[in-house]
Design a protein around this motif. Sequence first.
Motif, PDB file in Angstrom:
ATOM      1  N   ILE A 343       7.035  14.647 -10.989  1.00  0.00           N
ATOM      2  CA  ILE A 343       5.782  13.951 -10.662  1.00  0.00           C
ATOM      3  C   ILE A 343       5.789  12.555 -11.256  1.00  0.00           C
ATOM      4  O   ILE A 343       5.422  11.571 -10.595  1.00  0.00           O
ATOM      5  N   ILE A 344       6.207  12.447 -12.528  1.00  0.00           N
ATOM      6  CA  ILE A 344       6.255  11.138 -13.201  1.00  0.00           C
ATOM      7  C   ILE A 344       7.196  10.195 -12.452  1.00  0.00           C
ATOM      8  O   ILE A 344       6.873   9.028 -12.209  1.00  0.00           O
ATOM      9  N   PHE A 345       8.371  10.712 -12.087  1.00  0.00           N
ATOM     10  CA  PHE A 345       9.348   9.887 -11.381  1.00  0.00           C
ATOM     11  C   PHE A 345       8.796   9.428 -10.033  1.00  0.00           C
ATOM     12  O   PHE A 345       8.963   8.265  -9.643  1.00  0.00           O
ATOM     13  N   THR A 346       8.127  10.334  -9.321  1.00  0.00           N
ATOM     14  CA  THR A 346       7.566   9.984  -8.011  1.00  0.00           C
ATOM     15  C   THR A 346       6.518   8.889  -8.132  1.00  0.00           C
ATOM     16  O   THR A 346       6.496   7.941  -7.339  1.00  0.00           O
ATOM     17  N   LEU A 347       5.648   9.022  -9.125  1.00  0.00           N
ATOM     18  CA  LEU A 347       4.601   8.026  -9.329  1.00  0.00           C
ATOM     19  C   LEU A 347       5.200   6.662  -9.701  1.00  0.00           C
ATOM     20  O   LEU A 347       4.768   5.624  -9.176  1.00  0.00           O
ATOM     21  N   LEU A 348       6.178   6.667 -10.597  1.00  0.00           N
ATOM     22  CA  LEU A 348       6.815   5.417 -10.999  1.00  0.00           C
ATOM     23  C   LEU A 348       7.563   4.778  -9.831  1.00  0.00           C
ATOM     24  O   LEU A 348       7.515   3.558  -9.624  1.00  0.00           O
ATOM     25  N   PHE A 349       8.249   5.612  -9.058  1.00  0.00           N
ATOM     26  CA  PHE A 349       8.985   5.105  -7.899  1.00  0.00           C
ATOM     27  C   PHE A 349       8.036   4.476  -6.888  1.00  0.00           C
ATOM     28  O   PHE A 349       8.308   3.399  -6.336  1.00  0.00           O
ATOM     29  N   THR A 350       6.913   5.151  -6.654  1.00  0.00           N
ATOM     30  CA  THR A 350       5.930   4.632  -5.696  1.00  0.00           C
ATOM     31  C   THR A 350       5.374   3.300  -6.153  1.00  0.00           C
ATOM     32  O   THR A 350       5.260   2.345  -5.369  1.00  0.00           O
ATOM     33  N   GLU A 351       5.016   3.224  -7.433  1.00  0.00           N
ATOM     34  CA  GLU A 351       4.472   1.986  -7.997  1.00  0.00           C
ATOM     35  C   GLU A 351       5.465   0.842  -7.872  1.00  0.00           C
ATOM     36  O   GLU A 351       5.119  -0.274  -7.469  1.00  0.00           O
ATOM     37  N   ASN A 352       6.712   1.118  -8.210  1.00  0.00           N
ATOM     38  CA  ASN A 352       7.753   0.083  -8.134  1.00  0.00           C
ATOM     39  C   ASN A 352       8.050  -0.312  -6.698  1.00  0.00           C
ATOM     40  O   ASN A 352       8.292  -1.485  -6.402  1.00  0.00           O
ATOM     41  N   LEU A 353       8.013   0.652  -5.791  1.00  0.00           N
ATOM     42  CA  LEU A 353       8.310   0.373  -4.390  1.00  0.00           C
ATOM     43  C   LEU A 353       7.286  -0.584  -3.791  1.00  0.00           C
ATOM     44  O   LEU A 353       7.649  -1.584  -3.161  1.00  0.00           O
ATOM     45  N   VAL A 354       5.992  -0.286  -3.981  1.00  0.00           N
ATOM     46  CA  VAL A 354       4.976  -1.114  -3.347  1.00  0.00           C
ATOM     47  C   VAL A 354       4.966  -2.526  -3.930  1.00  0.00           C
ATOM     48  O   VAL A 354       4.757  -3.508  -3.215  1.00  0.00           O
ATOM     49  N   ASN A 355       5.211  -2.641  -5.235  1.00  0.00           N
ATOM     50  CA  ASN A 355       5.267  -3.975  -5.838  1.00  0.00           C
ATOM     51  C   ASN A 355       6.466  -4.764  -5.336  1.00  0.00           C
ATOM     52  O   ASN A 355       6.373  -5.976  -5.106  1.00  0.00           O
ATOM     53  N   THR A 356       7.593  -4.083  -5.157  1.00  0.00           N
ATOM     54  CA  THR A 356       8.781  -4.749  -4.612  1.00  0.00           C
ATOM     55  C   THR A 356       8.531  -5.228  -3.186  1.00  0.00           C
ATOM     56  O   THR A 356       8.906  -6.338  -2.811  1.00  0.00           O
ATOM     57  N   LEU A 357       7.860  -4.387  -2.402  1.00  0.00           N
ATOM     58  CA  LEU A 357       7.545  -4.760  -1.020  1.00  0.00           C
ATOM     59  C   LEU A 357       6.627  -5.984  -0.971  1.00  0.00           C
ATOM     60  O   LEU A 357       6.799  -6.871  -0.123  1.00  0.00           O
ATOM     61  N   MET A 358       5.648  -6.036  -1.872  1.00  0.00           N
ATOM     62  CA  MET A 358       4.743  -7.181  -1.901  1.00  0.00           C
ATOM     63  C   MET A 358       5.478  -8.462  -2.290  1.00  0.00           C
ATOM     64  O   MET A 358       5.226  -9.532  -1.733  1.00  0.00           O
ATOM     65  N   ILE A 359       6.397  -8.349  -3.251  1.00  0.00           N
ATOM     66  CA  ILE A 359       7.184  -9.517  -3.652  1.00  0.00           C
ATOM     67  C   ILE A 359       8.020 -10.027  -2.486  1.00  0.00           C
ATOM     68  O   ILE A 359       8.063 -11.229  -2.203  1.00  0.00           O
ATOM     69  N   GLU A 360       8.675  -9.118  -1.788  1.00  0.00           N
ATOM     70  CA  GLU A 360       9.512  -9.507  -0.648  1.00  0.00           C
ATOM     71  C   GLU A 360       8.668 -10.142   0.459  1.00  0.00           C
ATOM     72  O   GLU A 360       9.070 -11.126   1.088  1.00  0.00           O
ATOM     73  N   LYS A 361       7.474  -9.579   0.704  1.00  0.00           N
ATOM     74  CA  LYS A 361       6.595 -10.123   1.739  1.00  0.00           C
ATOM     75  C   LYS A 361       6.175 -11.550   1.389  1.00  0.00           C
ATOM     76  O   LYS A 361       6.222 -12.450   2.237  1.00  0.00           O
ATOM     77  N   GLN A 362       5.799 -11.770   0.148  1.00  0.00           N
ATOM     78  CA  GLN A 362       5.345 -13.095  -0.251  1.00  0.00           C
ATOM     79  C   GLN A 362       6.480 -14.115  -0.224  1.00  0.00           C
ATOM     80  O   GLN A 362       6.278 -15.272   0.164  1.00  0.00           O
ATOM     81  N   TRP A 363       7.669 -13.721  -0.632  1.00  0.00           N
ATOM     82  CA  TRP A 363       8.811 -14.636  -0.556  1.00  0.00           C
ATOM     83  C   TRP A 363       9.037 -15.085   0.882  1.00  0.00           C
ATOM     84  O   TRP A 363       9.346 -16.240   1.149  1.00  0.00           O
ATOM     85  N   HIS A 364       8.870 -14.155   1.808  1.00  0.00           N
ATOM     86  CA  HIS A 364       9.077 -14.484   3.218  1.00  0.00           C
ATOM     87  C   HIS A 364       7.987 -15.410   3.733  1.00  0.00           C
ATOM     88  O   HIS A 364       8.266 -16.400   4.428  1.00  0.00           O
TER      89      HIS A 364
END
Length: 415
Positions: A343-364
């Motif tokens: 559960i901890i890993f899933t939550l951390l992965f989800t948090e990191n994934l969405v933040n990474t996606l936002m960074i990539e979107k803004q760079w574009h």
Amino acid sequence: MNVFITVMLIVNGCAFVFDFIFSLYLSFSKKIRQEKYYGSSRNFTTLLLLIPAMNEFATLKRDLPYLVKLHNQCKNFINLELVFIDDDSSDGTTELLDKWSHHANLHVIHRVKPNAQIGKGPALEYTVNQIIQMNYSLGKTLIGIIDADSHFDSDYLREVVATFQNSFYDLVQTRVDVYNTVDNLTIMQNFEFSIYNALLQMARTNWGSALASGNGQFVTLKMAKNVGWSSSLLEDCEFSLKGLLKGYYGTFLNTVSVKQEGVSNLRKLIRQRTRWCQGGLQCLKIYGGAIMKAKHLQTIVKTFIIFFLMVPYLSIIVVPSSIISVSVLIFYAFYRPLIGLAIIFTLLFTENLVNTLMIEKQWHESNLEPPKNRLIIFRIIFSFAFYRWVLAFIPYRAIIRQLKGNDSWVKTAHS
């Protein structure tokens, strides 16, 4: 007790799901993009750059020669004039500005106590009233508000002017970046401003109107006169809300940015954010009802504004629910290690994934060059989680100040 914990877990789960879905929306929605400007052909001839300068001696001594030269660099597209607002400085700023006041296209507005040092809003309102008396054309004059420690150039101002020329907006908010990213605290502020806030401002523009956000905001002189600034601790938000109620709308310019100094001292950052948070509470109290009743505003605009202003009150429930949820999860992991860790890993992965996606979107969207070492993304994402926890208790401080009637204004100290 079990019922209470269950309720807290549900609250935190709902908050997590909402944050996750909204982050995905910012990352993938094709409507969250830099707006294209066309359909208008306005002609603005003068840009008055208002620079609040209370106790900014060291900064101005360094930057004044460069700022004065900007006039000639901009003369092929706008008549640039600098207006410094000396708010009863005590560090030599007053004397320094007087020495430079002989330069053409440079004005100094002196304010003295008891009317000085009572907030940025009153200083701007006083200055604009002085400008109006100088008989500048309401329909051909722009007002810019730039912090004294900002870094920008003529290309930045050219894009701002072009946005006004080719649109019907009366407010343009530019992206804000932090230039002194020397530690995690300032790096987190840069992520907050240049990534998350930028995506949020593009969303606001798509929904109906971007909001002024402190540094790097520009308005028509007509809007400045008809709306005006007040004494709210969040004067930019109040100005935007008053403007919306009077039919003035804003856009967000993401392709250029004004660079400002981040706050490198945690105690001073907390003081700054408490002031911002309390200012939002003031705006909710004064303008919340009028915003909801405004027939000319779209429902989504109303919903977002009210939700944005109510975040401090919502935090009263969400913050303790998060603490309880983390505690329960850690406790559960001791008894069911595999499930708990999963559960901890899933939550951390989800948090990191969405933040990474936002960074990539803004760079574009902003045409920013991504860092050569992509590992810096992971540093930003992991640090941001701790950064949010550090600032999680600010709403409590703001609400307590509000209940005590303490609305004193203190200028942000960056170091």
